[in-house]
Each structure stands twice: as structure tokens, then as C-alpha cells.
Design an enzyme around this catalytic site. Structure first.
Site, mmCIF file in Angstrom:
data_model
loop_
_atom_site.group_PDB
_atom_site.id
_atom_site.type_symbol
_atom_site.label_atom_id
_atom_site.label_comp_id
_atom_site.label_asym_id
_atom_site.label_seq_id
_atom_site.Cartn_x
_atom_site.Cartn_y
_atom_site.Cartn_z
ATOM 1 N N GLY A 9 72.146 17.019 107.982
ATOM 2 C CA GLY A 9 72.267 17.456 107.317
ATOM 3 C C GLY A 9 72.640 18.869 106.473
ATOM 4 O O GLY A 9 72.745 19.696 105.780
ATOM 5 N N ILE A 33 71.038 33.852 106.534
ATOM 6 C CA ILE A 33 71.477 35.239 106.914
ATOM 7 C C ILE A 33 71.374 36.424 105.891
ATOM 8 O O ILE A 33 72.291 36.117 105.515
ATOM 9 C CB ILE A 33 72.030 35.598 108.035
ATOM 10 C CG1 ILE A 33 72.228 34.863 108.765
ATOM 11 C CG2 ILE A 33 72.662 37.020 107.891
ATOM 12 C CD1 ILE A 33 73.004 34.738 110.346
ATOM 13 N N LYS A 65 83.617 31.204 103.472
ATOM 14 C CA LYS A 65 82.325 31.796 104.070
ATOM 15 C C LYS A 65 83.539 33.356 104.363
ATOM 16 O O LYS A 65 82.804 34.496 103.753
ATOM 17 C CB LYS A 65 81.800 31.488 104.890
ATOM 18 C CG LYS A 65 80.855 30.459 104.249
ATOM 19 C CD LYS A 65 80.724 29.954 105.716
ATOM 20 C CE LYS A 65 79.282 28.449 105.024
ATOM 21 N NZ LYS A 65 78.519 27.724 106.223
HETATM 22 N N1 HSE Z 1 78.612 23.039 105.835
HETATM 23 C C1 HSE Z 1 78.009 23.706 106.175
HETATM 24 C C2 HSE Z 1 77.487 24.511 107.848
HETATM 25 C C3 HSE Z 1 76.638 24.082 105.194
HETATM 26 O O1 HSE Z 1 77.853 23.783 108.478
HETATM 27 O O2 HSE Z 1 77.844 26.032 107.698
HETATM 28 C C4 HSE Z 1 76.081 25.907 105.093
HETATM 29 O O3 HSE Z 1 77.525 25.845 104.320
#
Ligand code: HSE
Length: 397
Positions: A180, A129, A198
Site C-alpha cells: 500500500g 513526519i 511534495k
Molecule cells: N506513493 C507515496 C509514497 C505515498 O510512496 O511516498 C505517500 O505519499
């Protein structure tokens, strides 16, 4: 407009590093070449020829032909050393390392200014995003009132699977790791730390307020139990981990990460699996909604690619709002309506910390109250952690 040709030194060839290699090879329009890749582990079989790799960071940092460093390693402390050194050598840097960026925000800002060198990190928040550049450019005024949403893909994936498909929490986490999505220490995801890093970055770009991540309250999803999951089921709600930041009437900023019950009529209700979403509210546009994949090799690499493209025309974040908001709102001024779960023997202790009680329930072992609580009290309860405590937001008052 003439565009710079970029020669990349890449640190890390894990999930996102390989994703970037892939994405770049399919984007011939961008004049970008990966000149060297620095990795840690020797003797590992890799998907591309050995001559691309080095184990010595200086092979990248001291190579005058490399003008852009892309940092995609796991270790936030090592990443900070590499990024700092690259900026000091006036190499533009792209990173996806939210922990490193959030923990060293001010130092990284000073380095960018001292060395007049771009440092871009769109991939660090909500992967695909384009939220940071939007906050920097489209929302470059003081009309933004709030920003909230789902900023962690792994927890949304786990909550979706455990909620609708009735897969166990452990199995859903394993799936998120196999795809992943999860951090190498998944506690960073499930404990709400990743979402908090974040949020720290969002608060800086949305409101110009730079704080240490520890200043922001966070509560993860790793303590969700059957009581609150049944509550959600009965009331036809979903549980999502949300990051929230808003400016109050005195101009101060409130920001926190919490699990939240989401009603079907809310925009976040349909945001499932690895998707993230951000809802902004501005004085005149009302709400706007952004959604996209929040983790995984290619979605994350696509944001790195966009930063690389921006570097070809010397784009830099200007942090235009910096200093316009000086402080976080004091915790006691923030009131949250939510569900608080407790062990029955601690019921009166928990009741004392709520401002109001709307509903209560208890069986022989545990119970819950719904009602209003000040964020200061929630922080205190989290620190004291008596018995079986959990909190899920119902609404922000
Ligand atoms: N581990 C993070 C998530 C990866 O699951 O959002 C992306 O920042």
C-alpha cells in the site's frame, strides 16, 4: 481550551481511509466521529457495515451535521471538486492528496481565505513526519536556508531492496504496491512526480514561494541501470531519490528532484525501506533531521488524525512567508555535480553540455561522465532524450 466536536464526512475508503477508521477507533480522546463515508464502487465487500457508506457526494456536502470533510480519494481532479465545494460550504477539510494540492495550490489558498475555513494536509508530505506544521510554526522566520530529503516511500523501498537485498526492480515495485505504499499509477512514484508535488508544497511552506509543479525539475529512478548501480556499489554509496530546495544569496529559490548518490557519512544513508527523512538547515541552528515512515495506511492516517485534532482548536495554516520570495532561481545559475550516463554514439553530444568532466568511462554500448552541469542543460538533455540518458546527483555545488 474548549475543543470543537467534529463530525466527519470521509471521501474514500482505500488504504488510508481504512487506516484512518482504524486509528480513530483507537483514539477515544479525540472527539471525532465518522458520520458518512462516500465511496465510488458499488457491490464491493468492505470491512465495516454497509450503512456507513454512500455513493452520493452530496450526502456529505449537504449534511449540515458534518463539519469536517476528509478527502482520501485517488483521483486528483475529482478531489479538487470535492474539496472546493466543501470549503465553499465552510466545512473544514483534511486531505492527503499531494497531486491535487500542488496543482491547485493558489486556488486552494484563495478558497481558504475567502471562506475563512481551515484546509490541512500534513499527510500529503512525508506521511508521518510532522513537517508542514513545523515549517509553518517553528520555522516561521526567514532563517531557513535549505530543506532536502527523501519524500517518497515507494522509491526508497525499491532502492533499498534492489540495492542491498538484490531483489529485482519489478519485484520490489510489486512489494511496494502490495504494502500500500505506491500510487495507483506507480509511474508517479518511480518517475519522481510524487516527490515533485511534495517539493512544491514544501517550497510554499518553507520559503513562501508558490509555483506550479511543472516549474520544478524532476528526474525519477525508473531509468537507473547497471552502470550507475555498479558505480554506487564500487564506491560504497547508496542511491536515493531526493527533493531539494534552498535559498541562494540573492534570495531566490532553487528546487529540484533527482536520484542522488549518498555517502555513508550523510544522514540520509541510514534512511531505508519506506522511511522518509527531511534535513533542514537554518542560519543559526545548523542542520536538523526528521525521519519517519513516509507511506502506508497507519503512518499516513496518523498525520490525518493530527490534522483532525488541530481542527478541534480551529488551527489554520497562515502561510506567513507568502510573498517573501518572488521567484525561482533561473536554471542556468544552478550547477549540479553528478554522473551522466549516455549511449556511446552520443558521447560527444553529452560532453558538450557539461561544464567540467572529472571522470569518464565507456564500454561498447554505454558510458558515463562525472562532472558539473547547469540545471538548464540537464533540463534540455531530459527534453531531447538522445539514446540511453540518465543523471544521478553527486553533490550540489
Ligand atoms: N506513493 C507515496 C509514497 C505515498 O510512496 O511516498 C505517500 O505519499
Amino acid at each position: 481550551m474548549s475543543r470543537k466536536k467534529i463530525n466527519i464526512g470521509l471521501f474514500g475508503f482505500g488504504c488510508v481511509g481504512q487506516g484512518l477508521y482504524d486509528v480513530l477507533s483507537k483514539t477515544p480522546g479525540l472527539k471525532a466521529n465518522i458520520q458518512r463515508i462516500c465511496v465510488k464502487t458499488k457491490g464491493k465487500t468492505r470491512s465495516i457495515a454497509e450503512h456507513h457508506f454512500t455513493f452520493d457526494a452530496q450526502d456529505i456536502l449537504n449534511d449540515p451535521a458534518i463539519n469536517v470533510v476528509v478527502e482520501l480519494i485517488d483521483d486528483a481532479d475529482a478531489a479538487f471538486q470535492l474539496v472546493s465545494e466543501a470549503l465553499r460550504k465552510r466545512k473544514a477539510v483534511v486531505s492527503a492528496n499531494k497531486k491535487m494540492i500542488a496543482e491547485h495550490f493558489q486556488e486552494l489558498l484563495t478558497l481558504q481565505e475567502t471562506y475563512q475555513t481551515p484546509f490541512l494536509y500534513e499527510a500529503a508530505v512525508c506521511a508521518s513526519i510532522p513537517i508542514i506544521r513545523n515549517l509553518e510554526e517553528y520555522y516561521d522566520n526567514d532563517l531557513l536556508e535549505s530543506i532536502s530529503g527523501i519524500v517518497n516511500g515507494s522509491t526508497n523501498y525499491i532502492l533499498t531492496k534492489t540495492g542491498s537485498e538484490e531483489i529485482s526492480y519489478q519485484d520490489a515495485l510489486k512489494e511496494a504496491q502490495a504494502k500500500g505504499y505506491a500510487e495507483s499509477n506507480p509511474e508517479l512514484d518511480t518517475g519522481g512526480y510524487d516527490a515533485k508535488y511534495k517539493l512544491q508544497i514544501l517550497v510554499a511552506h518553507a520559503f513562501g514561494l508558490i509555483v506550479k509543479p511543472e516549474a520544478l525539475y524532476h528526474h525519477g529512478i525508473n531509468e537507473l541501470g547497471p552502470l550507475e548501480l555498479n558505480y554506487a556499489k564500487e564506491k560504497k554509496l547508496k542511491v536515493k531519490l531526493t527533493a531539494n530546495a534552498f535559498r541562494n544569496q540573492s534570495g531566490k529559490i532553487s528546487a529540484f528532484v533527482v536520484p542522488q548518490f549518498i555517502r555513508p557519512e550523510e544522514k540520509l544513508y541510514q534512511v531505508d525501506d519506506v522511511y522518509n527523512a527531511v534535513v533542514t538547515k537554518t542560519a543559526f541552528a545548523d542542520t536538523q533531521f526528521f525521519s519517519g515512515k513516509g507511506a502506508g495506511a497507519h503512518p499516513t492516517a496518523s498525520a490525518v488524525l493530527s490534522d483532525l485534532s488541530a481542527i478541534t482548536y480551529d488551527y489554520r495554516y497562515e502561510y506567513k512567508k507568502r510573498g517573501s520570495n518572488d521567484s525561482l532561481e533561473q536554471d542556468q545559475a544552478i550547477k549540479l555535480r553528478g554522473l551522466l550516463r549516455f549511449s556511446v554514439q552520443d558521447a560527444s553530444y553529452y560532453a558538450r553540455h557539461l561544464n567540467t568532466i572529472e571522470e569518464s568511462y565507456a564500454n561498447q554500448e554505454e558510458g558515463y561522465f562525472t562532472g558539473e552541469i547547469g540545471l538548464n542543460n540537464l533540463r534540455k538533455l531530459q527534453q531531447e532524450r538522445k539514446g540511453n540518458f540518465n543523471f544521478i546527483l553527486l553533490s550540489k555545488n
